[in-house]
Motif scaffolding. Structure first.
Motif, short mmCIF file in Angstrom:
data_model
loop_
_atom_site.label_atom_id
_atom_site.label_comp_id
_atom_site.label_asym_id
_atom_site.label_seq_id
_atom_site.Cartn_x
_atom_site.Cartn_y
_atom_site.Cartn_z
N GLU A 135 4.76 -27.00 -16.03
CA GLU A 135 3.74 -27.01 -14.98
C GLU A 135 4.11 -27.94 -13.83
O GLU A 135 3.79 -27.65 -12.68
N LEU A 167 7.46 -26.64 -6.94
CA LEU A 167 7.97 -25.49 -6.19
C LEU A 167 6.88 -24.83 -5.35
O LEU A 167 7.12 -24.42 -4.21
N THR A 168 5.68 -24.76 -5.89
CA THR A 168 4.56 -24.18 -5.14
C THR A 168 4.25 -25.01 -3.90
O THR A 168 4.06 -24.48 -2.80
N ALA A 169 4.22 -26.34 -4.08
CA ALA A 169 3.95 -27.22 -2.95
C ALA A 169 5.06 -27.13 -1.91
O ALA A 169 4.81 -27.20 -0.70
N LEU A 189 6.64 -24.66 -0.91
CA LEU A 189 6.53 -23.45 -0.09
C LEU A 189 5.44 -23.54 0.98
O LEU A 189 5.30 -22.63 1.79
N ARG A 190 4.71 -24.62 1.01
CA ARG A 190 3.65 -24.81 2.02
C ARG A 190 4.26 -25.39 3.29
O ARG A 190 4.17 -26.58 3.56
N ASP A 197 6.52 -26.03 -11.66
CA ASP A 197 5.79 -25.01 -10.92
C ASP A 197 5.00 -25.61 -9.77
O ASP A 197 4.97 -25.07 -8.66
N ALA A 198 4.36 -26.75 -10.02
CA ALA A 198 3.59 -27.42 -8.97
C ALA A 198 4.50 -27.88 -7.84
O ALA A 198 4.17 -27.73 -6.65
#
Length: 187
Positions: A25, A31-33, A35-36, A28-29
């Motif tokens: 997790e 990589l997700t951040a 992309l912002r 994932d967090a």
């Protein structure tokens, strides 16, 4: 409002990174951040590839093979560096610019958006207590390496972001003085 976090931003040399790296997790967090980022036209002109585990060693071996094929006179020391470059940090995130040529959003803006993803990875890693370094090197610009990574037409490597736990403190280095970098435009 404090800018202390940004004022303390520091790259940790890849050779000073070790286990553990982000996973599950937490990864994932991160990589997700990452992309912002600013994304003119909402093109999402970037992709990510992860290199971790034994794939790091295999990637380094393939780089050494490609390097030796392109330059039969390459020094053994350079090939050793190719083999070992990806072994220290437990995670390497390959940031890829997925440029749509001929689009109204200029190519440069698309590449800069991908660069922002790489920078967000540096910031995010630091925020999570990890160290990170953005590297390129010859491999980022080589067509055989692009093929090895499975890049498509119009794609290019922007960064190999090495992420892990600092095994020793990174050294601070001199920073630019604002007064030396700033000028005000007047008509």
């Amino acid at each position: 409002m404090s800018l202390e976090f940004l004022e303390q931003r520091l790259s940790v040399p890849a050779r000073q990174l070790g286990e553990p790296g982000p996973h599950g997790e937490q990864l994932d967090a991160l990589l997700t951040a990452a992309l912002r980022v600013p994304d003119h036209g909402r093109l999402m002109p970037w992709r990510l590839r992860l290199i971790r585990g034994d794939a790091r060693r295999r990637f380094g071996e393939r780089l050494a093979e490609i390097h030796a094929q392109k330059d039969p006179d390459v020094a053994a020391k350079a090939l050793l560096k190719d083999r070992e470059r990806y072994l220290s940090a437990p995670l390497i995130v390959v940031v890829i610019a997925h440029v749509l040529d001929g689009h109204k959003v200029p190519r440069q803006e698309q590449i800069l958006s991908a660069g922002c993803v790489a920078y967000n990875l540096l910031l995010g890693a630091q925020a999570l207590g990890f160290g990170a370094q953005w590297l390129t090197g010859w491999a980022a610009y080589d067509s055989a390496v692009a093929t090895l990574l499975g890049l498509e037409a119009g794609e290019q490597v922007v960064a190999f972001v090495h992420v892990g736990t600092p095994i020793e403190p990174a050294a601070e280095h001199p920073r630019a003085a604002l007064a030396d970098m700033l000028a005000e435009w007047t008509p």
